[in-house]
Motif scaffolding. Structure first.
Motif, PDB file in Angstrom:
ATOM      1  N   TYR A   4       0.837  -1.200   0.115  1.00 31.13           N
ATOM      2  CA  TYR A   4       0.146  -0.038  -0.034  1.00 31.13           C
ATOM      3  C   TYR A   4       0.925   1.391   0.091  1.00 31.13           C
ATOM      4  N   LYS A   5       1.894   1.335   1.042  1.00 28.71           N
ATOM      5  CA  LYS A   5       2.643   2.377   1.133  1.00 28.71           C
ATOM      6  C   LYS A   5       3.501   2.665  -0.310  1.00 28.71           C
ATOM      7  N   PHE A  72      -7.142   6.627  -3.374  1.00 29.05           N
ATOM      8  CA  PHE A  72      -5.843   6.461  -2.660  1.00 29.05           C
ATOM      9  C   PHE A  72      -5.218   7.699  -2.316  1.00 29.05           C
ATOM     10  N   GLU A  76      -5.069   9.690   1.156  1.00 22.79           N
ATOM     11  CA  GLU A  76      -3.837  10.229   1.471  1.00 22.79           C
ATOM     12  C   GLU A  76      -3.629  11.629   1.760  1.00 22.79           C
ATOM     13  N   ASP A  79      -4.977  12.013   5.263  1.00 25.60           N
ATOM     14  CA  ASP A  79      -4.394  11.184   6.337  1.00 25.60           C
ATOM     15  C   ASP A  79      -5.389   9.999   6.842  1.00 25.60           C
ATOM     16  N   LEU A  80      -5.955   9.248   5.691  1.00 24.26           N
ATOM     17  CA  LEU A  80      -6.987   8.408   6.064  1.00 24.26           C
ATOM     18  C   LEU A  80      -6.247   6.813   5.458  1.00 24.26           C
ATOM     19  N   ASP A  81      -6.206   5.989   6.337  1.00 23.82           N
ATOM     20  CA  ASP A  81      -5.602   4.794   6.082  1.00 23.82           C
ATOM     21  C   ASP A  81      -6.963   4.002   5.371  1.00 23.82           C
ATOM     22  N   ASP A  84      -8.077   0.854   7.218  1.00 24.49           N
ATOM     23  CA  ASP A  84      -8.919   1.092   8.577  1.00 24.49           C
ATOM     24  C   ASP A  84     -10.106   1.823   8.241  1.00 24.49           C
TER      25      ASP A  84
END
Length: 112
Positions: A4-5, A72, A76, A79-81, A84
């Protein structure tokens, strides 16, 4: 680095190399998601039920990648994953759609 990162970093690098961050405000990212989702839907337009599962796989991958890329980037930006927020949504939906009432039906939660 997890997948993901790695993907997020690749998207940001791609965007930044082209100086496109200036266009990637929340509104435009949300609109881009909608437009790309429309292109995804177009792959299925006018197809018979028997044809929809045989849509062009390469075009499906491309359009889905476009939708996910903008989603995505929007996540980003705030700041949302994504993992999660999807997990949280599954938990909320489990309350709205308990198995004993929702299994095997597409009825909306407020009509169960």
């Amino acid at each position: 680095m997890d997948k993901y990162k790695k993907v997020i970093n690749e998207l940001i690098q791609f965007r930044n190399e082209r100086d496109w961050e200036q266009f990637h405000d929340s509104k435009n990212l949300a609109l881009a998601i909608s437009l790309e989702a429309s292109e995804l839907n177009e792959l299925f337009l006018w197809k018979k039920d028997s044809e929809v599962e045989n849509v062009n796989h390469e075009k499906l991958k491309e359009e889905l990648a476009d939708v996910l890329s903008f989603a995505f980037l929007l996540a980003e930006k705030h700041d949302l994953d994504i993992f999660d927020i999807i997990s949280e949504k599954i938990k909320k939906n489990a309350l709205k759609y308990p198995v004993d009432k929702a299994k095997g039906t597409s009825t909306k939660y407020n009509e169960l």
